[in-house]
Design an enzyme around this catalytic site. Structure first.
Site, PDB file in Angstrom:
ATOM      1  N   TYR A 158       4.536   4.491  -0.478  1.00 42.44           N
ATOM      2  CA  TYR A 158       5.133   3.282  -1.048  1.00 42.44           C
ATOM      3  C   TYR A 158       4.160   2.102  -1.042  1.00 42.44           C
ATOM      4  O   TYR A 158       4.526   0.996  -0.667  1.00 42.44           O
ATOM      5  CB  TYR A 158       6.433   2.925  -0.311  1.00 42.44           C
ATOM      6  CG  TYR A 158       7.306   4.125  -0.004  1.00 42.44           C
ATOM      7  CD1 TYR A 158       7.598   5.059  -1.004  1.00 42.44           C
ATOM      8  CD2 TYR A 158       7.832   4.336   1.261  1.00 42.44           C
ATOM      9  CE1 TYR A 158       8.389   6.166  -0.740  1.00 42.44           C
ATOM     10  CE2 TYR A 158       8.623   5.444   1.533  1.00 42.44           C
ATOM     11  CZ  TYR A 158       8.895   6.356   0.538  1.00 42.44           C
ATOM     12  OH  TYR A 158       9.690   7.461   0.796  1.00 42.44           O
ATOM     13  N   HIS A 159       2.929   2.378  -1.501  1.00 41.83           N
ATOM     14  CA  HIS A 159       1.894   1.347  -1.529  1.00 41.83           C
ATOM     15  C   HIS A 159       1.284   1.187  -2.925  1.00 41.83           C
ATOM     16  O   HIS A 159       0.060   1.198  -3.071  1.00 41.83           O
ATOM     17  CB  HIS A 159       0.772   1.699  -0.540  1.00 41.83           C
ATOM     18  CG  HIS A 159       1.229   1.852   0.870  1.00 41.83           C
ATOM     19  ND1 HIS A 159       0.572   2.670   1.786  1.00 41.83           N
ATOM     20  CD2 HIS A 159       2.263   1.291   1.539  1.00 41.83           C
ATOM     21  CE1 HIS A 159       1.197   2.601   2.936  1.00 41.83           C
ATOM     22  NE2 HIS A 159       2.218   1.773   2.827  1.00 41.83           N
ATOM     23  N   PRO A 160       2.087   1.017  -3.977  1.00 43.50           N
ATOM     24  CA  PRO A 160       1.498   0.869  -5.314  1.00 43.50           C
ATOM     25  C   PRO A 160       0.766  -0.469  -5.449  1.00 43.50           C
ATOM     26  O   PRO A 160       1.252  -1.506  -4.999  1.00 43.50           O
ATOM     27  CB  PRO A 160       2.717   0.923  -6.242  1.00 43.50           C
ATOM     28  CG  PRO A 160       3.850   0.420  -5.404  1.00 43.50           C
ATOM     29  CD  PRO A 160       3.565   0.924  -4.010  1.00 43.50           C
TER      30      PRO A 160
END
Length: 530
Positions: A468-470
């Site tokens: 969850y690190h875009p």
């Protein structure tokens, strides 16, 4: 309504920008947030599990099916409330390495070297876990804590890591990132420290700051090449707000490029095909998408009473609730992955390039999000920290309510595939080291029968998710694919900046919430300096 500044998005960066700009009573500031003001589960750290599938506070995006995900749609949760993703994330606090930011500067982004951004990292935090004052902030808005490895499992993993050459590092946000440690966290006294809590709560009573929730930005407004405001929907009606100075877009890596494209800024052919009037050609909008593609290795633990699968089910959950009520500790007050290791894939590297993180339990899908499995075990995710693979995010409709298409293009770079396999093998080495023997560890996934690189990669394609690190879809730079300049001003447009993780040219080494908050601090400083 007219304002000096409009901030679109009240997330990790936007809440910071709104706080800092409104600190001067002469600045009239409007902060727009699509989601609600608050949600009860955001206050309790374990509430992350209750929000990960909740559309009330989560955009619930998902990626397009791709070959490297075995045709699966990968969940892309994003915060949709005050505090944004800082209000529903796993709360790990990781700045990244000095070389991350020095690389940004070397790419032409003057003022973004580690030496330049360190003062903003120190400004944002209040850290009481020791460390060197040269690196750590003591009186900033954001409380950051550093838990002790009290649980037997964590002590065993630290010892096992040492047996395979990975030393314990008491402060990975200090002089060096190398090593294994408990996760520093945006948790204090058992409560989540989101930017809503730490930046917006102290600013709410300012008469010059208006915070409007349930406000979905639909398009930016222009006069020629100047941005003069925002059109948005709230309370079932369309509204417009005008700005005298600047609009700062802080919607995040998905919503920021979406808003630019809906406003006619992006790739002309793509916009014209959707009936969107082209305002300004910027081919980089929506490109350069990066994220951490992370397989979760899973391990059964035969020794009872070690994992939350044994200590947090049934009556154990009652005991955990009592422990949390009395001390703020235990499962309910825990960071998402309580332990992490920053390691090197091979000798001779200048800095770590892989990240491993441990969660002392196994979970399974439940009706309201993940639930604790009956099987006693441990999850360990493992992945490269600075992937080379790049994807893109683009609107597929002129309707603001239609989610954009997210294509990650994971493992398209051969080095990413190679390093992912290496990360899994290092996880195996730690979990099977002598120190782990008393815990009676056995491998569940990928499984001992998966031995070759090809077999491990096949498992990764069918099982991995992101962490969850875009980042990167409004890339900062001076090249033809850059969307913003080093002052975060949108190229070719006056009065418009972007300030969030979308401006990162490359991924930072680890979790992205801390760097996003730093970007908010630095953006506000640049705006105020003119």
């Amino acid at each position: 309504m007219h304002y000096d500044y409009i901030v679109v998005g009240a997330g990790s960066a936007g809440a910071v920008v709104a706080n800092r700009l409104s600190a001067d009573p002469r600045n009239k500031v409007l902060l727009l947030e699509a989601g609600p003001a608050d949600y009860r589960w955001t206050r309790v750290p374990v509430g992350s599990a209750r929000m990960i599938t909740n559309p009330a506070v989560n955009w619930l995006y998902s990626s397009e099916p791709e070959a490297t995900t075995d045709g699966r749609r990968i969940p892309v949760p994003r915060g949709r409330m005050l505090g944004g993703s800082s209000a529903l994330n796993g709360m790990a606090f990781v700045r990244g390495q000095a070389q991350d930011f020095d690389t940004w500067a070397q790419m032409g982004n003057q003022g973004w070297s580690y030496e330049s951004v360190l003062p903003f990292f120190k400004r944002l935090e209040s850290y009481d876990g020791g460390g060197d004052d040269a690196f750590r902030g003591r009186d900033g808005p954001l409380r950051v804590t550093n838990p002790e490895p009290r649980e037997p499992f964590f002590a065993a993993v630290i010892k096992a890591a040492g047996e395979v050459g990975i030393a314990h590092n008491p402060d990975y946000n200090g002089a060096t990132q190398d090593g294994i440690a408990m996760s520093q966290a945006t948790i204090a006294r058992g409560r989540r420290m989101s930017t809503a809590r730490c930046y917006l709560d102290p600013a709410r009573k300012r008469s010059n700051l208006r915070i409007e929730t349930g406000a979905v930005a639909e398009a930016l407004l222009f006069e020629g090449r100047r941005c003069i405001g925002v059109r948005y929907a709230a309370g079932g009606e369309g509204r417009e707000a005008r700005v005298a100075r600047e609009v700062i877009v802080s919607g995040g890596t998905i919503n920021s490029p979406q808003l630019l494209e809906l406003s006619g800024i992006g790739q002309p052919g793509r916009l014209q095909s959707l009936g969107i009037e082209v305002r300004h050609a910027l081919p980089g909008v929506g490109e350069n998408l990066r994220d951490h593609y992370a397989p979760r290795t899973k391990w059964a633990i035969g020794t009872k009473g070690i994992t939350y699968n044994d200590t947090a089910r049934g009556l154990g959950l009652v005991r955990q609730a009592l422990r949390y009520a009395l001390s703020g500790r235990g499962l309910l007050g825990s960071v998402g992955a309580p332990m992490r290791a920053f390691v090197r894939s091979r000798d001779g590297l200048a800095a770590p390039d892989l990240l491993l993180g441990w969660v002392p339990m196994l979970t399974e899908p439940g009706p309201k999000g993940p639930k604790i499995s009956r099987q006693s075990g441990v999850t360990c995710y493992a992945h490269p920290m600075r992937p080379e693979s790049r994807g893109h995010i683009h609107v597929v409709s002129a309707d603001p309510g239609t989610p954009p298409a997210i294509n990650f293009n994971f493992l398209s770079s051969a080095v990413d595939a190679e390093l992912t396999v290496r990360a899994v093998r290092i996880a195996r080495a730690i979990m099977t080291a002598p120190a782990m023997a008393p815990l009676q560890v056995s491998e569940l996934a990928p499984g001992r029968e998966q031995t070759t690189d090809e077999e491990i990669l096949d498992w990764v394609k069918g099982a991995a998710e992101t962490t969850y690190h875009p980042v990167g879809t409004c890339k900062m730079g001076t090249d033809e694919m850059a969307v913003v300049d080093p002052q975060l001003r949108v190229h070719g447009i006056d009065g418009l900046r972007v300030a969030d993780a979308s401006i990162m040219p490359t991924l930072t080494s680890g979790n992205t919430n801390a760097p996003s908050i730093m970007i908010g601090e630095k953006a506000a400083d640049m705006v105020l300096r003119g």
